[in-house]
Design a protein around this motif. Sequence first.
Motif, PDB file in Angstrom:
ATOM      1  N   LEU A  20       0.818  -1.209   0.000  1.00  0.00           N
ATOM      2  CA  LEU A  20       0.000   0.000   0.000  1.00  0.00           C
ATOM      3  C   LEU A  20       0.856   1.264   0.000  1.00  0.00           C
ATOM      4  O   LEU A  20       0.753   2.111  -0.885  1.00  0.00           O
ATOM      5  CB  LEU A  20      -0.939  -0.003   1.210  1.00  0.00           C
ATOM      6  N   PHE A  21       1.755   1.413   0.995  1.00  0.00           N
ATOM      7  CA  PHE A  21       2.482   2.680   1.087  1.00  0.00           C
ATOM      8  C   PHE A  21       3.556   2.821   0.012  1.00  0.00           C
ATOM      9  O   PHE A  21       3.976   3.937  -0.292  1.00  0.00           O
ATOM     10  CB  PHE A  21       3.056   2.911   2.493  1.00  0.00           C
ATOM     11  N   GLU A  22       3.979   1.715  -0.608  1.00  0.00           N
ATOM     12  CA  GLU A  22       4.944   1.837  -1.703  1.00  0.00           C
ATOM     13  C   GLU A  22       4.356   2.621  -2.868  1.00  0.00           C
ATOM     14  O   GLU A  22       5.057   3.392  -3.529  1.00  0.00           O
ATOM     15  CB  GLU A  22       5.384   0.447  -2.175  1.00  0.00           C
ATOM     16  N   ASN A  23       3.058   2.454  -3.112  1.00  0.00           N
ATOM     17  CA  ASN A  23       2.425   3.203  -4.198  1.00  0.00           C
ATOM     18  C   ASN A  23       2.383   4.701  -3.910  1.00  0.00           C
ATOM     19  O   ASN A  23       2.346   5.511  -4.840  1.00  0.00           O
ATOM     20  CB  ASN A  23       1.010   2.667  -4.437  1.00  0.00           C
ATOM     21  N   ALA A 277      -1.935   3.553  -7.946  1.00  0.00           N
ATOM     22  CA  ALA A 277      -1.401   2.471  -8.774  1.00  0.00           C
ATOM     23  C   ALA A 277      -2.011   2.502 -10.171  1.00  0.00           C
ATOM     24  O   ALA A 277      -1.317   2.255 -11.169  1.00  0.00           O
ATOM     25  CB  ALA A 277      -1.670   1.125  -8.112  1.00  0.00           C
ATOM     26  N   ALA A 278      -3.294   2.822 -10.256  1.00  0.00           N
ATOM     27  CA  ALA A 278      -3.964   2.859 -11.557  1.00  0.00           C
ATOM     28  C   ALA A 278      -3.559   4.083 -12.377  1.00  0.00           C
ATOM     29  O   ALA A 278      -3.482   4.026 -13.603  1.00  0.00           O
ATOM     30  CB  ALA A 278      -5.482   2.855 -11.354  1.00  0.00           C
ATOM     31  N   GLY A 279      -3.271   5.188 -11.687  1.00  0.00           N
ATOM     32  CA  GLY A 279      -3.026   6.437 -12.401  1.00  0.00           C
ATOM     33  C   GLY A 279      -1.578   6.767 -12.672  1.00  0.00           C
ATOM     34  O   GLY A 279      -1.284   7.657 -13.484  1.00  0.00           O
ATOM     35  N   ASN A 280      -0.647   6.070 -12.009  1.00  0.00           N
ATOM     36  CA  ASN A 280       0.769   6.416 -12.143  1.00  0.00           C
ATOM     37  C   ASN A 280       1.400   5.648 -13.304  1.00  0.00           C
ATOM     38  O   ASN A 280       2.080   4.640 -13.126  1.00  0.00           O
ATOM     39  CB  ASN A 280       1.511   6.121 -10.840  1.00  0.00           C
ATOM     40  N   GLU A 281       1.193   6.138 -14.512  1.00  0.00           N
ATOM     41  CA  GLU A 281       1.697   5.465 -15.715  1.00  0.00           C
ATOM     42  C   GLU A 281       3.215   5.410 -15.738  1.00  0.00           C
ATOM     43  O   GLU A 281       3.803   4.487 -16.294  1.00  0.00           O
ATOM     44  CB  GLU A 281       1.184   6.183 -16.967  1.00  0.00           C
ATOM     45  N   ALA A 282       3.872   6.398 -15.139  1.00  0.00           N
ATOM     46  CA  ALA A 282       5.330   6.494 -15.235  1.00  0.00           C
ATOM     47  C   ALA A 282       6.037   5.334 -14.552  1.00  0.00           C
ATOM     48  O   ALA A 282       7.182   5.024 -14.877  1.00  0.00           O
ATOM     49  CB  ALA A 282       5.810   7.822 -14.644  1.00  0.00           C
ATOM     50  N   PHE A 283       5.366   4.672 -13.611  1.00  0.00           N
ATOM     51  CA  PHE A 283       6.014   3.602 -12.861  1.00  0.00           C
ATOM     52  C   PHE A 283       5.747   2.222 -13.446  1.00  0.00           C
ATOM     53  O   PHE A 283       6.385   1.257 -13.071  1.00  0.00           O
ATOM     54  CB  PHE A 283       5.547   3.630 -11.407  1.00  0.00           C
ATOM     55  N   LYS A 284       4.835   2.134 -14.396  1.00  0.00           N
ATOM     56  CA  LYS A 284       4.414   0.819 -14.863  1.00  0.00           C
ATOM     57  C   LYS A 284       5.443   0.118 -15.739  1.00  0.00           C
ATOM     58  O   LYS A 284       5.343  -1.076 -15.975  1.00  0.00           O
ATOM     59  CB  LYS A 284       3.077   0.934 -15.581  1.00  0.00           C
ATOM     60  N   ASN A 285       6.452   0.861 -16.239  1.00  0.00           N
ATOM     61  CA  ASN A 285       7.482   0.216 -17.041  1.00  0.00           C
ATOM     62  C   ASN A 285       8.666  -0.242 -16.207  1.00  0.00           C
ATOM     63  O   ASN A 285       9.663  -0.703 -16.731  1.00  0.00           O
ATOM     64  CB  ASN A 285       7.972   1.152 -18.156  1.00  0.00           C
ATOM     65  N   ASN A 286       8.552  -0.123 -14.885  1.00  0.00           N
ATOM     66  CA  ASN A 286       9.606  -0.591 -13.984  1.00  0.00           C
ATOM     67  C   ASN A 286       9.444  -2.085 -13.778  1.00  0.00           C
ATOM     68  O   ASN A 286       8.425  -2.529 -13.254  1.00  0.00           O
ATOM     69  CB  ASN A 286       9.496   0.149 -12.645  1.00  0.00           C
ATOM     70  N   ALA A 289       8.374  -3.040 -10.324  1.00  0.00           N
ATOM     71  CA  ALA A 289       7.214  -2.376  -9.755  1.00  0.00           C
ATOM     72  C   ALA A 289       6.421  -3.343  -8.898  1.00  0.00           C
ATOM     73  O   ALA A 289       6.180  -4.490  -9.287  1.00  0.00           O
ATOM     74  CB  ALA A 289       6.326  -1.792 -10.862  1.00  0.00           C
ATOM     75  N   LEU A 290       6.001  -2.876  -7.748  1.00  0.00           N
ATOM     76  CA  LEU A 290       5.228  -3.708  -6.833  1.00  0.00           C
ATOM     77  C   LEU A 290       3.757  -3.607  -7.208  1.00  0.00           C
ATOM     78  O   LEU A 290       3.189  -2.524  -7.260  1.00  0.00           O
ATOM     79  CB  LEU A 290       5.433  -3.212  -5.396  1.00  0.00           C
ATOM     80  N   HIS A 291       3.147  -4.733  -7.507  1.00  0.00           N
ATOM     81  CA  HIS A 291       1.734  -4.728  -7.849  1.00  0.00           C
ATOM     82  C   HIS A 291       0.902  -4.675  -6.571  1.00  0.00           C
ATOM     83  O   HIS A 291       1.128  -5.425  -5.626  1.00  0.00           O
ATOM     84  CB  HIS A 291       1.378  -5.945  -8.684  1.00  0.00           C
ATOM     85  N   LEU A 292      -0.091  -3.818  -6.572  1.00  0.00           N
ATOM     86  CA  LEU A 292      -0.931  -3.633  -5.392  1.00  0.00           C
ATOM     87  C   LEU A 292      -1.684  -4.902  -5.052  1.00  0.00           C
ATOM     88  O   LEU A 292      -2.287  -5.541  -5.909  1.00  0.00           O
ATOM     89  CB  LEU A 292      -1.911  -2.482  -5.640  1.00  0.00           C
ATOM     90  N   VAL A 293      -1.653  -5.277  -3.802  1.00  0.00           N
ATOM     91  CA  VAL A 293      -2.419  -6.425  -3.340  1.00  0.00           C
ATOM     92  C   VAL A 293      -3.881  -6.026  -3.283  1.00  0.00           C
ATOM     93  O   VAL A 293      -4.234  -4.989  -2.722  1.00  0.00           O
ATOM     94  CB  VAL A 293      -1.941  -6.866  -1.940  1.00  0.00           C
ATOM     95  N   THR A 294      -4.756  -6.836  -3.866  1.00  0.00           N
ATOM     96  CA  THR A 294      -6.178  -6.489  -3.869  1.00  0.00           C
ATOM     97  C   THR A 294      -6.843  -6.976  -2.605  1.00  0.00           C
ATOM     98  O   THR A 294      -6.304  -7.804  -1.875  1.00  0.00           O
ATOM     99  CB  THR A 294      -6.865  -7.116  -5.084  1.00  0.00           C
TER     100      THR A 294
END
Length: 294
Positions: A20-23, A277-286, A289-294
């Motif tokens: 959670l807080f990583e995002n 997590a949904a809105g931060n496009e800049a981090f998705k190519n890492n 990147a840590l995927h948010l736990v649902t």
Amino acid sequence: MLRIGTVDERRAAARRLWSLFENYHVLTYFTPESRAAADALGCKGGWMGYFAQRAAPFGEASPELVISTFYNFHPGKVRRALPDAWAVAGAERFLTARLSGVDGALRRLLGEEVLAGPELAELAELGREAASAAPITGRPLAAANAALPWPEQPHLVLWHAATILRESRGDGHIATLVAAGLDPCEALVVYAADHDMSGEAMRGWRGWSEQEWQDAADRLTDRGLLADDELTPEGDDLRAWCEQRTDDGAAVPWVAVGEEATQRFAELLTPIARTLAAGNEAFKNNPMALHLVT
């Protein structure tokens, strides 16, 4: 419901809260606003801004200090950014820039209504309490960030708390890698194998050559930890040991604040973390990147 009564519950809670807080924390470096803030100082490329902004709590840190504390970046990648970044601007200006970038990103991604709301204010206080209990002994990045003054606005208080918590966890993870005898490149090879990832993206992101990657894989194979690019049972056990020790250290602040506060923090932060997590496009190519736990 997050529980922290048993060792397994504490580990699970620490990992859930990290997701959670990583995002919230990654807005520090991986948003258009953070890149623009560093570029405005005169940085040449995104990595110069990243290394300078993250290292700035140390002051004008040497490349050697950053190589040591950031751990899995190739030394040459660090040296291409530092110490040249300190000729562009001093550490204090980079600290100001990173706060400005985070502020702008949060305003864009969450909106003024959320930032001014009572739940964000409550989150900020809970985060500050937890961060104040985060271990800093033997954790240099956490200690350097904890020594900085707290911002005044709640959304930035929460960011500062997330940064201390994140760096405390990260410092602890590096300690486990050192104890496990995994050098920086070897640690990345193990990570890639554990996540069934190709090494190509990881190598590019962290700066290791194909030969250096192969050499690290060969060393792991010689130790019986890797076979045909997959972790052996011994490799799985070592990876699990590192993650468990990391979670044990990261659980300390949540044990300190108690189960009720821990649960409330997770409850309030979950929808915010999902939005980020949904809105931060800049981090998705890492690739890390840590995927948010649902």
